[in-house]
Scaffold this motif. Structure first.
Motif, PDB file in Angstrom:
ATOM      1  N   VAL A 106      40.907  35.741  40.082  1.00  0.00           N
ATOM      2  CA  VAL A 106      41.157  36.327  41.397  1.00  0.00           C
ATOM      3  C   VAL A 106      42.397  35.746  42.063  1.00  0.00           C
ATOM      4  O   VAL A 106      43.069  36.429  42.852  1.00  0.00           O
ATOM      5  CB  VAL A 106      39.916  36.151  42.303  1.00  0.00           C
ATOM      6  CG1 VAL A 106      39.604  34.678  42.540  1.00  0.00           C
ATOM      7  CG2 VAL A 106      40.091  36.874  43.631  1.00  0.00           C
ATOM      8  N   ALA A 107      42.728  34.510  41.734  1.00  0.00           N
ATOM      9  CA  ALA A 107      43.899  33.873  42.347  1.00  0.00           C
ATOM     10  C   ALA A 107      45.204  34.211  41.641  1.00  0.00           C
ATOM     11  O   ALA A 107      46.282  33.836  42.120  1.00  0.00           O
ATOM     12  CB  ALA A 107      43.706  32.353  42.359  1.00  0.00           C
ATOM     13  N   ALA A 108      45.128  34.916  40.515  1.00  0.00           N
ATOM     14  CA  ALA A 108      46.327  35.114  39.688  1.00  0.00           C
ATOM     15  C   ALA A 108      47.292  36.138  40.255  1.00  0.00           C
ATOM     16  O   ALA A 108      48.514  35.985  40.147  1.00  0.00           O
ATOM     17  CB  ALA A 108      45.915  35.524  38.271  1.00  0.00           C
ATOM     18  N   THR A 109      46.769  37.215  40.880  1.00  0.00           N
ATOM     19  CA  THR A 109      47.628  38.280  41.390  1.00  0.00           C
ATOM     20  C   THR A 109      47.065  38.832  42.685  1.00  0.00           C
ATOM     21  O   THR A 109      45.860  38.736  42.956  1.00  0.00           O
ATOM     22  CB  THR A 109      47.753  39.456  40.390  1.00  0.00           C
ATOM     23  OG1 THR A 109      46.476  40.107  40.263  1.00  0.00           O
ATOM     24  CG2 THR A 109      48.227  38.983  39.021  1.00  0.00           C
ATOM     25  N   SER A 110      47.933  39.456  43.467  1.00  0.00           N
ATOM     26  CA  SER A 110      47.485  40.065  44.725  1.00  0.00           C
ATOM     27  C   SER A 110      46.559  41.252  44.457  1.00  0.00           C
ATOM     28  O   SER A 110      45.666  41.534  45.262  1.00  0.00           O
ATOM     29  CB  SER A 110      48.690  40.504  45.556  1.00  0.00           C
ATOM     30  OG  SER A 110      49.490  41.432  44.844  1.00  0.00           O
ATOM     31  N   PHE A 111      46.757  41.952  43.337  1.00  0.00           N
ATOM     32  CA  PHE A 111      45.873  43.074  43.003  1.00  0.00           C
ATOM     33  C   PHE A 111      44.436  42.599  42.816  1.00  0.00           C
ATOM     34  O   PHE A 111      43.494  43.184  43.359  1.00  0.00           O
ATOM     35  CB  PHE A 111      46.360  43.772  41.722  1.00  0.00           C
ATOM     36  CG  PHE A 111      45.394  44.799  41.190  1.00  0.00           C
ATOM     37  CD1 PHE A 111      45.099  45.934  41.902  1.00  0.00           C
ATOM     38  CD2 PHE A 111      44.769  44.603  39.961  1.00  0.00           C
ATOM     39  CE1 PHE A 111      44.198  46.885  41.409  1.00  0.00           C
ATOM     40  CE2 PHE A 111      43.871  45.531  39.459  1.00  0.00           C
ATOM     41  CZ  PHE A 111      43.587  46.675  40.187  1.00  0.00           C
ATOM     42  N   ARG A 112      44.261  41.516  42.071  1.00  0.00           N
ATOM     43  CA  ARG A 112      42.913  40.994  41.857  1.00  0.00           C
ATOM     44  C   ARG A 112      42.312  40.490  43.169  1.00  0.00           C
ATOM     45  O   ARG A 112      41.135  40.719  43.463  1.00  0.00           O
ATOM     46  CB  ARG A 112      42.946  39.865  40.827  1.00  0.00           C
ATOM     47  CG  ARG A 112      43.206  40.326  39.409  1.00  0.00           C
ATOM     48  CD  ARG A 112      43.425  39.130  38.474  1.00  0.00           C
ATOM     49  NE  ARG A 112      43.861  39.571  37.162  1.00  0.00           N
ATOM     50  CZ  ARG A 112      43.064  39.662  36.094  1.00  0.00           C
ATOM     51  NH1 ARG A 112      41.800  39.319  36.180  1.00  0.00           N
ATOM     52  NH2 ARG A 112      43.535  40.088  34.942  1.00  0.00           N
ATOM     53  N   ALA A 113      43.112  39.784  43.935  1.00  0.00           N
ATOM     54  CA  ALA A 113      42.611  39.250  45.202  1.00  0.00           C
ATOM     55  C   ALA A 113      42.158  40.372  46.134  1.00  0.00           C
ATOM     56  O   ALA A 113      41.095  40.293  46.761  1.00  0.00           O
ATOM     57  CB  ALA A 113      43.691  38.398  45.867  1.00  0.00           C
ATOM     58  N   ASP A 114      42.964  41.427  46.240  1.00  0.00           N
ATOM     59  CA  ASP A 114      42.608  42.555  47.097  1.00  0.00           C
ATOM     60  C   ASP A 114      41.372  43.277  46.571  1.00  0.00           C
ATOM     61  O   ASP A 114      40.512  43.710  47.354  1.00  0.00           O
ATOM     62  CB  ASP A 114      43.787  43.527  47.190  1.00  0.00           C
ATOM     63  CG  ASP A 114      43.478  44.708  48.108  1.00  0.00           C
ATOM     64  OD1 ASP A 114      43.309  44.475  49.317  1.00  0.00           O
ATOM     65  OD2 ASP A 114      43.387  45.846  47.611  1.00  0.00           O
ATOM     66  N   ALA A 115      41.271  43.403  45.257  1.00  0.00           N
ATOM     67  CA  ALA A 115      40.113  44.071  44.666  1.00  0.00           C
ATOM     68  C   ALA A 115      38.814  43.334  44.995  1.00  0.00           C
ATOM     69  O   ALA A 115      37.800  43.954  45.343  1.00  0.00           O
ATOM     70  CB  ALA A 115      40.288  44.179  43.152  1.00  0.00           C
TER      71      ALA A 115
END
Length: 258
Positions: free
Chosen positions: A94-103
């Motif tokens: 989840v911390a790797a990209t903004s896409f994962r964090a937003d998801a």
């Protein structure tokens, strides 16, 4: 560890609906089958809610997430919540990209997870604590018990932090588990498969503390037992023994690892 939880799983063969990491689907399915539950993997948005509604547990794992899969996860999670079917959320990387964090923010806004399970870096990110990560792996250091407690409190759920030491936190209890083996860190999807077994254990009528501890402790003991075989050189020779070990009796594993 409550061996009766594992016995109930094997007697009832609960159906666990996986919306999971594409890299690990085969490994996860075989591991869960060995443990005694039944996997189904339906990631199309058009059927995700229907499948979740007929399952006994749901696993949401964002390891190889796409926008369409996120929609399916939200649909499946909502359907499970409506029927009080347990939901495990694994916020992989989840911390790797903004896409994962937003998801993950969307999932937590729209779905009520029974358990959030992740490594230290993933759980730290959920409560805005800085933690060093590398891709989907956690490489930082800090107070893992406090992080797990904060996640449980913030999201009003059970939080499970996995690693060399596992920490389980509910609103009332903090439990530490030390079973496991370092070779698990060299197996792609080891954490993902644990999420699947956890979802199966959540289908019994026992306390969530017992369900969570049973899943992580049994999983660790199975890894220790599999790694003890003389022919195990590295992860390639470990994996078949590990899949087999997941089918074994809990008391046997406890007795074998002394």
């Amino acid at each position: 560890m409550n061996k009766q939880i594992i016995e109930k799983v094997r007697e009832n063969t609960p159906l666990i609906h996986h919306l999971t990491n594409q890299v690990v689907m085969n490994f996860t399915a075989n591991g869960l089958l060995s443990f005694g539950a039944a996997p189904v993997m339906a990631k199309a948005e058009e059927e995700a809610a229907d499948m979740a509604s007929t399952a006994d547990g749901v696993l949401l794992n964002i390891g190889t997430l796409t926008p369409n899969e996120l929609k399916a996860m939200i649909s499946a999670g909502k359907a499970a919540n409506q029927k009080d079917i347990p939901v495990v959320l694994d916020p992989v990387g989840v911390a790797a990209t903004s896409f994962r964090a937003d998801a993950v923010k969307q999932l937590l806004n729209k779905v009520r997870p029974t358990v959030i399970k992740g490594n230290a870096g993933e759980l730290a990110h959920l409560i805005d604590i800085p933690w060093k990560t590398k891709g989907v792996d956690s490489v930082g250091d800090g107070n893992i018990e406090e992080i797990t407690r904060q996640v449980a409190r913030t999201y009003q759920t059970t939080a499970i932090l996995t690693g060399k030491t596992d920490v389980i936190c509910t609103s009332e209890t903090t439990i530490v588990n030390k079973t496991g083996h370092p070779i698990l860190a060299k197996v792609t999807g080891a954490g993902c498969l644990l999420g699947s077994l956890l979802a199966a254990c959540l289908t019994t009528d026992d306390s969530i503390e017992e369900q969570a501890l049973t899943a992580v402790q049994f999983y660790g003991l199975a890894a220790e037992y599999a790694a003890s075989y003389e022919d195990v050189q590295a992860s390639g020779t470990f994996i078949p023994h590990f899949i087999d070990a997941l089918s074994l009796d809990a008391e046997f594993l406890k007795g074998a690892i002394v």
